[in-house]
Design an enzyme around this catalytic site. Structure first.
Site, PDB file in Angstrom:
ATOM      1  N   GLU A   1      62.316 -54.495 -42.512  1.00 37.01           N
ATOM      2  CA  GLU A   1      62.738 -53.092 -42.506  1.00 37.01           C
ATOM      3  C   GLU A   1      62.895 -52.551 -41.090  1.00 37.01           C
ATOM      4  O   GLU A   1      62.910 -51.336 -40.880  1.00 37.01           O
ATOM      5  CB  GLU A   1      61.727 -52.231 -43.281  1.00 37.01           C
ATOM      6  CG  GLU A   1      60.343 -52.145 -42.672  1.00 37.01           C
ATOM      7  CD  GLU A   1      59.403 -53.250 -43.134  1.00 37.01           C
ATOM      8  OE1 GLU A   1      58.183 -53.038 -43.068  1.00 37.01           O
ATOM      9  OE2 GLU A   1      59.892 -54.316 -43.580  1.00 37.01           O
TER      10      GLU A   1
ATOM     11  N   ASP B   1      66.251 -52.953 -51.405  1.00 32.93           N
ATOM     12  CA  ASP B   1      67.494 -53.469 -50.821  1.00 32.93           C
ATOM     13  C   ASP B   1      68.569 -52.389 -50.772  1.00 32.93           C
ATOM     14  O   ASP B   1      69.319 -52.286 -49.781  1.00 32.93           O
ATOM     15  CB  ASP B   1      67.997 -54.670 -51.627  1.00 32.93           C
ATOM     16  CG  ASP B   1      67.137 -55.908 -51.428  1.00 32.93           C
ATOM     17  OD1 ASP B   1      66.326 -55.920 -50.482  1.00 32.93           O
ATOM     18  OD2 ASP B   1      67.290 -56.869 -52.210  1.00 32.93           O
TER      19      ASP B   1
END
Length: 362
Positions: free
Chosen positions: A281, A255
């Site tokens: 992503e 993260d």
């Protein structure tokens, strides 16, 4: 809130002023003109003049407010305060007229009707309403004492005018507080709706626009490009081996990398461009007024910048690479983005298939 109240007052005041003007014109033509012809007494001349002034004042203010109806109140503060001055001026004038009326027919209807109408229709902040309504009321009371010789009529006028005055103060205060509560609720509701709209279009982790917002921007960009024949390009970016980072170091590390990477992306695009988190992503760029060749130059710069960046997360120093697909935004047809997305996704797939950390243009 004050601007919202002023807008309501101005809309209502325009109608009131037009009504006052029309009534005064009828009164001047049907009543005062006849009195003036039959008996050009000094009091009749004064009465005619005062009613004429009231008519001119009303239509002048109406025209001014009508012409300024689109003026921004935050710029023209004087317009925002104009309803208060208008109410005060008109009430002073009708109080003077009612004073002289005591020497002829002795009516106070003109003053009490205007006082009641303004008090029930125009919103005035408490304490200001005391000033605006009390001074004309006191002037009227003084005039009645001076010009009304009949004690019975005098006391009747005083009682009636005082009852209306007190009622106007009370109702004006109650209505203002009711309106402010209503506006507070409306503002709070609008604020919450804006916050919900932000939450619905912003990715909570990276603070980038999300897919929903991006698709909305695509539709807008495509419509502009169709109209002016401009070009725009799409970049689809994917972090190489990101699953391995999550598996080896944990999702909290992943993260943090996503957040820092988002800052890098934002620093490399113009205000007219849009970069969004597409999912997981993956990130999508919309580059306005940019050809695929120009987009490739930017994509290579971003790729190299990410490749050379050291991500310092929780005491770790990590390095990552990205793969990027590029294509032109198809704006010729309404749903051209679907075709463009297939192309840019295929370009990204080829970049992955050919070894990653590269840019492929379709």
């Amino acid at each position: 809130m004050e601007q919202a109240i002023a807008k309501r007052n101005i809309r209502r005041l325009r109608i009131l002023l037009l009504g006052i003007f029309l009534i005064e014109v009828l009164f001047l033509l049907q009543v005062e003109r006849v009195r003036l012809i039959e008996n050009a007494h000094e009091l009749v001349v004064i009465s005619y003049t005062l009613h004429f002034i009231l008519a001119v004042l009303s239509i002048s203010l109406f025209i001014f407010l009508y012409l300024k109806r689109h003026a921004p109140l935050e710029v023209h503060q004087s317009i925002q305060r104009l309803p208060l001055w208008t109410v005060f001026t008109v009430l002073i004038l009708v109080a003077v007229i009612s004073m002289f009326d005591q020497l002829s027919h002795g009516h106070i209807t003109l003053f009490t009707v205007h006082l009641l109408t303004f008090g029930l229709i125009i919103y005035i902040r408490p304490y200001w309403n005391i000033v605006i309504y009390t001074i004309p009321y006191l002037l009227f009371i003084i005039g009645v004492f001076i010009f009304q010789d009949n004690l019975d009529i005098l006391y009747t006028h005083l009682i009636n005018a005082t009852i209306i005055y007190v009622g106007v103060l009370f109702s004006s205060t109650v209505f203002y507080h009711y309106l402010t509560r209503e506006l507070d609720y409306t503002i709070e509701l609008l604020t919450k709706n804006e916050q919900l709209e932000i939450l619905a279009t912003i990715d909570p982790l990276t603070k980038l626009p999300n897919r929903r917002f991006f698709e909305r921007q695509i539709a807008y960009e495509a419509s502009i490009n169709r109209r002016y024949n401009h070009e725009a390009s799409l970049l689809l970016v994917d972090i190489d081996h990101f699953k391995t980072i999550n598996d080896n170091y944990g999702h909290d590390v992943g993260d943090e990398i996503l957040k820092e990477l988002s800052e890098i992306f934002k620093s490399r695009v113009r205000e007219s461009d849009t970069v969004a988190r597409w999912g997981g992503e993956e990130f999508m760029f919309l580059l306005s007024h940019t050809t695929p060749e120009g987009a490739r130059i930017l994509a290579d710069r971003i790729r190299v910048m990410v490749q050379n960046n050291v991500f310092k997360v929780h005491g770790l120093e990590l390095m990552i690479t990205i793969s990027i697909g590029i294509t032109r935004l198809n704006h010729e047809i309404k749903d051209g983005f679907k075709d463009s997305y297939k192309e840019v996704d295929q370009a990204l797939y080829e970049a992955k298939d050919k070894g990653r950390n590269r840019v492929i243009m379709k």
